[in-house]
Design a protein around this motif. Sequence first.
Motif, PDB file in Angstrom:
ATOM      1  N   ALA A  75       0.836  -1.206   0.000  1.00 58.84           N
ATOM      2  CA  ALA A  75       0.000   0.000   0.000  1.00 58.84           C
ATOM      3  C   ALA A  75       0.869   1.254   0.000  1.00 58.84           C
ATOM      4  N   ILE A  76       1.992   1.201   0.700  1.00 61.30           N
ATOM      5  CA  ILE A  76       2.898   2.343   0.732  1.00 61.30           C
ATOM      6  C   ILE A  76       3.610   2.504  -0.612  1.00 61.30           C
ATOM      7  N   ASN A 101      -1.101   5.566   0.421  1.00 60.19           N
ATOM      8  CA  ASN A 101      -0.758   5.520   1.838  1.00 60.19           C
ATOM      9  C   ASN A 101       0.756   5.625   2.007  1.00 60.19           C
ATOM     10  N   LYS A 102       1.224   6.658   2.662  1.00 62.23           N
ATOM     11  CA  LYS A 102       2.661   6.854   2.880  1.00 62.23           C
ATOM     12  C   LYS A 102       3.019   6.835   4.359  1.00 62.23           C
ATOM     13  N   ASN A 103       2.100   6.360   5.193  1.00 64.44           N
ATOM     14  CA  ASN A 103       2.322   6.336   6.636  1.00 64.44           C
ATOM     15  C   ASN A 103       2.657   4.935   7.120  1.00 64.44           C
ATOM     16  N   ILE A 104       3.587   4.877   8.060  1.00 68.10           N
ATOM     17  CA  ILE A 104       3.951   3.620   8.703  1.00 68.10           C
ATOM     18  C   ILE A 104       3.605   3.752  10.178  1.00 68.10           C
ATOM     19  N   GLN A 105       2.820   2.827  10.670  1.00 67.16           N
ATOM     20  CA  GLN A 105       2.449   2.818  12.079  1.00 67.16           C
ATOM     21  C   GLN A 105       3.614   2.286  12.913  1.00 67.16           C
ATOM     22  N   LYS A 137       6.490  -4.738  14.999  1.00 62.80           N
ATOM     23  CA  LYS A 137       6.270  -6.117  14.545  1.00 62.80           C
ATOM     24  C   LYS A 137       7.400  -6.562  13.618  1.00 62.80           C
ATOM     25  N   ALA A 138       7.780  -5.695  12.684  1.00 60.93           N
ATOM     26  CA  ALA A 138       8.838  -6.026  11.732  1.00 60.93           C
ATOM     27  C   ALA A 138      10.168  -6.243  12.465  1.00 60.93           C
ATOM     28  N   PHE A 139      10.505  -5.367  13.401  1.00 60.00           N
ATOM     29  CA  PHE A 139      11.736  -5.524  14.177  1.00 60.00           C
ATOM     30  C   PHE A 139      11.715  -6.824  14.975  1.00 60.00           C
TER      31      PHE A 139
END
Length: 68
Positions: free
Chosen positions: A15-16, A21-25, A31-33
């Motif tokens: 989506a980014i 959508n250019k926002n990262i929550q 979660k990724a880390f």
Amino acid sequence: MISAIFKDLYQKRSAIVHGDNKNIQSQDLNKAFHLCKLITYKILTTEPYCSMANAQKLGEYLQNQKFK
């Protein structure tokens, strides 16, 4: 559960990259880390991964697993 998290994060990444959508929550980054930590720990402590001589051997092994 881990597979579902990967799919969710990949959809958000798409989506980014491909959408508006250019926002990262921050929770998604966490979660990724966390997944990176789990994978790194697994590679460093679990056979056959920890016995691989180098990253190329690990990559070849993982690529072969994909096509089994």
